[in-house]
Design an enzyme around this catalytic site. Structure first.
Site, PDB file in Angstrom:
ATOM      1  N   ARG A 231      46.106  14.724   1.397  1.00  0.00           N
ATOM      2  CA  ARG A 231      47.523  14.367   2.120  1.00  0.00           C
ATOM      3  C   ARG A 231      47.919  13.392   2.214  1.00  0.00           C
ATOM      4  O   ARG A 231      49.694  13.827   1.601  1.00  0.00           O
ATOM      5  CB  ARG A 231      47.316  15.052   3.107  1.00  0.00           C
TER       6      ARG A 231
ATOM      7  N   CYS B 142      50.638  11.132  12.045  1.00  0.00           N
ATOM      8  CA  CYS B 142      50.329  11.972  11.270  1.00  0.00           C
ATOM      9  C   CYS B 142      50.304  13.246  10.784  1.00  0.00           C
ATOM     10  O   CYS B 142      51.663  12.549  10.496  1.00  0.00           O
ATOM     11  CB  CYS B 142      48.557  12.690  12.320  1.00  0.00           C
TER      12      CYS B 142
END
Length: 280
Positions: free
Chosen positions: A175, A233
């Site tokens: 990611r 995050c």
């Protein structure tokens, strides 16, 4: 209590004259719902607290898990039995990444006596410790939320920190590199950020690495005692475990913790004017 407590320490505390308030915050992206897991079995006396409903505001411009309004968080914590003089232990399914959000919020709200169960419910259950399906009805607490005891930054602050300090990205490497993006508007990461997957804090059994090994890991990522450091995050949840890990490693301390970008990539990537890096 220490920032991380073992299953044996929690078991001993539960039979003490003044047991801690225990919060079950199990949650998984895509399910099953944490409440279902809680109702199937939990640590005796634990109260379920829902990440989406109780530990975050409604999704929107501030990201997928914005910080809850102080008055809403106060209602949740009081209903769970949290008072100003309570010890609080939080656990999730296994790796502490969700429990760290509750730990961070309690600290942000001004509560200092809060710990995360090392290894979570998986460790507790695997050791054959007592579990129950009884749902407690705790005496309401009196804790007063006083927000701002943990530092935060906005998108501009995150951009500056990535340039002038160390901004750690807690997401999985694929990611971070922008190879996949299952949830947020765009793939990639904040330019200048350093990938520090939260899973790297853990042993194979889901328990946290010793402080010395955590410190070594962060040093390898360019973080030192005098570093200006923060974390983000996908939505500000698992980044809380980076803040916790930095403190557990002794790199930061309770009086000067790492900063958190609550909006995280879910906020950043929704603004087309913000750049996205897809290398590293």
């Amino acid at each position: 209590m220490r920032i991380l407590v073992s299953t044996s320490e929690l078991a001993e505390a539960l039979v003490s004259a003044r047991p801690p308030v225990v919060l079950d915050v199990r949650w998984a992206l895509g399910g099953p719902p944490g409440r279902e897991s809680y109702l199937a079995g939990h640590v005796p006396g634990a109260v379920f607290v829902d990440l989406d409903k109780d530990l975050a505001a409604e999704p929107g411009a501030g990201g997928r898990h914005p910080l809850p309004a102080p008055e809403d968080l106060q209602s949740v914590l009081r209903a769970a039995g949290v008072s100003s003089d309570s010890s609080v232990v939080v656990y999730d399914g296994n790796n502490g990444s969700i429990a760290a959000r509750a730990w961070w919020l309690l600290r942000w709200a001004g509560h200092r006596d809060v710990s995360v169960l090392d290894g979570g419910y998986a460790a507790w259950e695997s050791e054959g410790r007592e579990v129950t399906t009884d749902v407690p009805e705790p005496e309401p607490g009196d804790f007063q939320v006083q927000p701002g005891h943990m530092p935060t930054i906005d998108a501009d602050g995150a951009a500056r920190l990535a340039k002038d300090g160390v901004l750690l990205d807690a997401r999985a490497p694929e990611r971070f590199r922008g190879e996949v993006e299952p949830v947020d508007p765009r793939p990639g990461h904040i330019p200048g950020a350093v990938n520090a997957p939260f899973t790297g804090h853990l042993n194979a059994d889901g328990r946290w690495l010793p402080a010395a090994e955590l410190a070594e890991r962060f040093r390898a990522l360019g973080v030192h005692a005098d570093s200006e450091v923060g974390a983000y995050c996908g939505s500000g949840v698992t980044a809380s475990s980076v803040v916790l890990a930095l403190e557990a490693a002794g790199i930061t301390d309770p009086d000067k913790p790492a900063v958190l970008y609550p909006g995280s990539w879910s906020e950043w990537s929704s603004d087309p004017s913000r750049p996205a890096a897809t290398t590293g």
